[in-house]
Design an enzyme around this catalytic site. Structure first.
Site, PDB file in Angstrom:
ATOM      1  N   ARG A 124     -33.136  15.015  34.988  1.00 16.45           N
ATOM      2  CA  ARG A 124     -32.759  13.778  34.350  1.00 16.45           C
ATOM      3  C   ARG A 124     -32.676  13.769  32.757  1.00 16.45           C
ATOM      4  NH1 ARG A 124     -36.987  10.079  35.174  1.00 16.45           N
ATOM      5  NH2 ARG A 124     -37.325  10.535  33.097  1.00 16.45           N
ATOM      6  N   GLU A 143     -34.598  13.551  25.712  1.00 21.55           N
ATOM      7  CA  GLU A 143     -35.061  14.590  26.221  1.00 21.55           C
ATOM      8  C   GLU A 143     -34.135  14.850  27.500  1.00 21.55           C
ATOM      9  OE1 GLU A 143     -38.815  15.640  27.835  1.00 21.55           O
ATOM     10  OE2 GLU A 143     -38.995  13.774  28.703  1.00 21.55           O
ATOM     11  N   ASN A 145     -35.122  16.282  31.190  1.00 25.06           N
ATOM     12  CA  ASN A 145     -36.440  16.638  32.162  1.00 25.06           C
ATOM     13  C   ASN A 145     -35.669  17.576  33.204  1.00 25.06           C
ATOM     14  OD1 ASN A 145     -38.402  14.549  31.177  1.00 25.06           O
ATOM     15  ND2 ASN A 145     -36.678  13.420  31.628  1.00 25.06           N
ATOM     16  N   SER A 150     -38.234  12.001  38.025  1.00 25.06           N
ATOM     17  CA  SER A 150     -38.562  11.106  39.301  1.00 25.06           C
ATOM     18  C   SER A 150     -37.631   9.939  39.049  1.00 25.06           C
ATOM     19  CB  SER A 150     -40.087  10.737  38.898  1.00 25.06           C
ATOM     20  OG  SER A 150     -40.519  10.257  37.918  1.00 25.06           O
ATOM     21  N   LYS A 285     -39.060  21.186  24.658  1.00 26.16           N
ATOM     22  CA  LYS A 285     -38.689  20.704  23.547  1.00 26.16           C
ATOM     23  C   LYS A 285     -37.989  21.594  22.391  1.00 26.16           C
ATOM     24  CE  LYS A 285     -40.792  16.154  24.933  1.00 26.16           C
ATOM     25  NZ  LYS A 285     -41.425  16.600  26.191  1.00 26.16           N
ATOM     26  N   LYS A 344     -43.684  15.831  17.880  1.00 26.50           N
ATOM     27  CA  LYS A 344     -43.649  16.227  19.510  1.00 26.50           C
ATOM     28  C   LYS A 344     -44.138  17.406  19.716  1.00 26.50           C
ATOM     29  CE  LYS A 344     -39.769  13.321  21.132  1.00 26.50           C
ATOM     30  NZ  LYS A 344     -38.862  13.285  22.046  1.00 26.50           N
ATOM     31  N   GLU A 348     -45.005  17.500  28.348  1.00 26.91           N
ATOM     32  CA  GLU A 348     -44.153  16.754  29.237  1.00 26.91           C
ATOM     33  C   GLU A 348     -45.199  15.714  29.837  1.00 26.91           C
ATOM     34  OE1 GLU A 348     -41.003  17.068  29.423  1.00 26.91           O
ATOM     35  OE2 GLU A 348     -41.033  18.917  28.297  1.00 26.91           O
ATOM     36  N   GLY A 349     -44.693  14.617  30.226  1.00 31.14           N
ATOM     37  CA  GLY A 349     -45.355  13.625  31.179  1.00 31.14           C
ATOM     38  C   GLY A 349     -45.736  12.338  30.377  1.00 31.14           C
ATOM     39  N   ARG A 430     -35.281   2.171  32.483  1.00 34.64           N
ATOM     40  CA  ARG A 430     -36.678   1.762  32.373  1.00 34.64           C
ATOM     41  C   ARG A 430     -36.967   1.029  31.231  1.00 34.64           C
ATOM     42  NH1 ARG A 430     -39.375   7.369  32.571  1.00 34.64           N
ATOM     43  NH2 ARG A 430     -37.496   7.544  31.303  1.00 34.64           N
TER      44      ARG A 430
HETATM   45  P1  ADP Z   1     -42.077  13.551  27.660  1.00 34.65           P
HETATM   46  O1  ADP Z   1     -41.807  14.767  27.973  1.00 34.65           O
HETATM   47  O2  ADP Z   1     -43.728  13.248  27.272  1.00 34.65           O
HETATM   48  O3  ADP Z   1     -41.737  12.223  28.471  1.00 34.65           O
HETATM   49  P2  ADP Z   1     -40.204  12.477  25.782  1.00 34.65           P
HETATM   50  O4  ADP Z   1     -39.746  13.213  24.735  1.00 34.65           O
HETATM   51  O5  ADP Z   1     -39.688  11.547  26.856  1.00 34.65           O
HETATM   52  O6  ADP Z   1     -41.724  13.183  26.097  1.00 34.65           O
HETATM   53  O7  ADP Z   1     -41.129  11.102  24.735  1.00 34.65           O
HETATM   54  C1  ADP Z   1     -42.046  10.100  25.603  1.00 34.65           C
HETATM   55  C2  ADP Z   1     -41.497   8.827  25.063  1.00 34.65           C
HETATM   56  O8  ADP Z   1     -41.415   8.752  23.571  1.00 34.65           O
HETATM   57  C3  ADP Z   1     -39.890   8.460  25.383  1.00 34.65           C
HETATM   58  O9  ADP Z   1     -39.875   7.937  26.870  1.00 34.65           O
HETATM   59  C4  ADP Z   1     -39.610   7.555  24.367  1.00 34.65           C
HETATM   60  O10 ADP Z   1     -40.133   5.968  24.775  1.00 34.65           O
HETATM   61  C5  ADP Z   1     -40.412   7.779  23.020  1.00 34.65           C
HETATM   62  N1  ADP Z   1     -39.729   8.681  22.243  1.00 34.65           N
HETATM   63  C6  ADP Z   1     -39.693   9.839  22.426  1.00 34.65           C
HETATM   64  N2  ADP Z   1     -38.804  10.547  21.465  1.00 34.65           N
HETATM   65  C7  ADP Z   1     -38.365   9.319  20.781  1.00 34.65           C
HETATM   66  C8  ADP Z   1     -37.452   9.279  19.567  1.00 34.65           C
HETATM   67  N3  ADP Z   1     -36.665  10.429  19.088  1.00 34.65           N
HETATM   68  N4  ADP Z   1     -37.163   8.019  19.085  1.00 34.65           N
HETATM   69  C9  ADP Z   1     -37.829   7.071  19.496  1.00 34.65           C
HETATM   70  N5  ADP Z   1     -38.727   7.079  20.727  1.00 34.65           N
HETATM   71  C10 ADP Z   1     -38.818   8.204  21.213  1.00 34.65           C
HETATM   72 MG    MG Z   2     -39.795  11.679  28.917  1.00 39.10          MG
END
Ligand code: ADP
Ligand code: MG
Length: 454
Positions: A124, A143, A145, A150, A285, A344, A348-349, A430
């Site tokens: 996803r 990102e 996944n 899910s 990442k 970051k 994940e998660g 979401r």
């Molecule tokens: P994870 O692997 O923990 O899901 P993500 O990269 O999806 O990590 O980041 C988690 C959440 O943080 C995302 O669902 C989003 O809401 C927020 N986020 C992540 N990267 C960004 C970004 N570059 N700008 C704004 N919000 C972000």
């Molecule tokens: Mg995420």
């Protein structure tokens, strides 16, 4: 947002009325979750949290996200098939990040042994809509996944709920702009294709009508699983055709050495993995950051400038924190404008990212230490908040300023070197209150939503 919808949002009596109808409709359509209090009870469920109204999404950006998905499927797959790239890219990360290092060890071990024939990818790709200061809106990837992506199931049930709510709110035209969506069906087609390819060599489809699905913890697999001399995987006497990893992406998922042994055993087996360890690593990442470097996508699609352009258009700025001049530049940039970035770690998660002044604290501490290479820096995507109500069991209804994230599901199957199945199979919107920087539906922050195409 349509003027009519804005009007409805402020009509308190109507909203109260719709709230009750919305909850009933969700229950009727199977938008359900077990409750926190009784998570294992088959007797008690409630509605899964969702937005009262669907969220406006520009049609062109929505279709852009769907159109690029099969390219992302191929990209992830090509990355997973490129040991030199994975090794080089993750070299700095695995020096300081023990979890990624352990995954990488499994990868190395399997790499030396054999290359399984069939691979199933169910992923996803998540996006937000970035508003630039000049007023433009663009689709930017958060990102991708590649493990345990899910909500493919519930996403098929929410469009009917939102369409009904819009009709009750006297917005019948808007209800036509909430599309049908059935990611689960497409994910299942990928699973079936992979199963068929595994089975065509083994049991010639003779048990097509009765495929047992078993759910096990890593520890169970360690105890009751084994490989035979041709590396077929058996668990509790069943020959396993496909291993789908529902977890395994967080350190906490590996509660003991046995968990790691089980992961290794499954990776070494002939069973189709979803994902295999190399596809898992392709979703890190650090890999995402490296792919955004100049000239890297071209290496994966040497004869497809169009594909490269389509993928690159969705990339936000991503910056290395590796030791050296470039990494130092990234640190300086982040310290100067922390609010423009997200820091970051290799996790994940949800709930792991670092924002604002906290970025400065972390980077000041790690500035000249190799520990900083456990992180990447990303441009903060700046979506425009939209007003909506979030429905959550037990929580009072209140108008919230909300941010949304669009996910697009991809499914693919590769046999040997050939992609035999490659599809975009649906989407997921979401939405969360804008005060929460991080976290998904499972983390209890975001709720289910649908795009209202505008
Ligand atoms: P994870 O692997 O923990 O899901 P993500 O990269 O999806 O990590 O980041 C988690 C959440 O943080 C995302 O669902 C989003 O809401 C927020 N986020 C992540 N990267 C960004 C970004 N570059 N700008 C704004 N919000 C972000
Ligand atoms: Mg995420």
């Amino acid at each position: 947002m349509s003027v009519k919808l804005e009007h409805v949002l402020k009509d308190e009596n109507l909203i109260k009325n719709i709230e009750e109808i919305a909850k009933d409709t969700a229950l009727l359509h199977g938008v359900l979750m077990r409750t926190k209090e009784t998570p294992n009870s088959p007797e008690v469920v409630s509605y899964a949290p969702f937005t009262l109204f669907p969220t406006p999404v520009p049609t062109a950006l929505f279709h852009q996200a769907l159109a690029v998905q099969t390219h992302f499927n191929r990209l992830v797959d090509r990355v997973s098939q490129n040991p030199a790239f994975l090794e080089e890219t993750l070299a700095s990360t695995i020096k300081v990040d023990n979890f990624t290092a352990r995954l990488f060890n499994i990868y190395k071990q399997v790499q030396e042994e054999h290359r399984p024939q069939v691979l199933l990818g169910l992923n996803r790709s998540d996006y937000m809509l970035d508003h630039s200061p000049d007023g433009g809106t663009s689709l930017k990837q958060i990102e991708i996944n590649t493990i345990a992506a899910s909500f493919g199931g519930l996403a098929s049930r929410t469009p009917d709920v939102h369409r009904h709510i819009l009709k009750v709110a006297n917005l019948p035209e808007e209800s036509n702009n909430v599309l049908d969506n059935n990611p689960a069906a497409g994910l299942a087609r990928g699973l079936a294709k992979a199963w068929e390819l595994y089975g065509s060599e083994r049991w010639v489809l003779k048990c097509l009508v009765n495929i047992p699905v078993i759910r096990r913890q890593f520890e169970d697999v360690c105890r009751s699983g084994s490989l035979d001399e041709s590396r077929r995987l058996f668990v509790d006497g069943h020959e396993i055709a496909i291993v789908y990893f529902r977890n395994g992406y967080m350190p906490q998922n590996y509660t003991s050495e046995e968990s790691w042994e089980a992961r290794l055993m499954m990776e070494r087996s002939l069973a189709v993995k979803c994902p295999d360890i190399s596809t898992h690593l392709a979703g890190t990442k650090k890999v995402q950051q490296e792919l955004a470097q100049r000239g890297v996508l071209e290496r994966f699609f040497p004869d497809e400038p169009e594909t490269v352009a389509q993928i690159r258009a969705t990339f936000a700025g991503l910056y290395t924190l590796d030791m050296g001049e470039e990494g130092d530049k990234t640190v300086a940039m982040a310290l100067a404008n922390p609010d423009q970035y997200v820091l970051k770690p290799q996790r994940e998660g949800g709930g792991n990212n670092i924002y604002g002044t906290e970025i400065c604290e972390v980077l000041e501490n790690l500035k000249s230490s190799t520990e900083r290479t456990a992180y990447i820096l990303m441009d903060k995507i700046q979506p425009v908040p939209v007003q909506n109500y979030l429905l959550r069991p037990g929580a009072p209804l209140k108008l919230n300023s909300c941010l949304s994230e669009l996910g697009v599901f991809g499914a693919y199957v590769r046999k040997g070197k050939d992609m035999v199945f490659n599809e975009c199979v649906g989407h997921l919107l979401r939405t969360k209150s804008s005060e929460h920087a991080d976290g998904g539906v499972a983390a209890g922050v975001a709720v289910l939503d649908n795009p209202l195409l505008v």
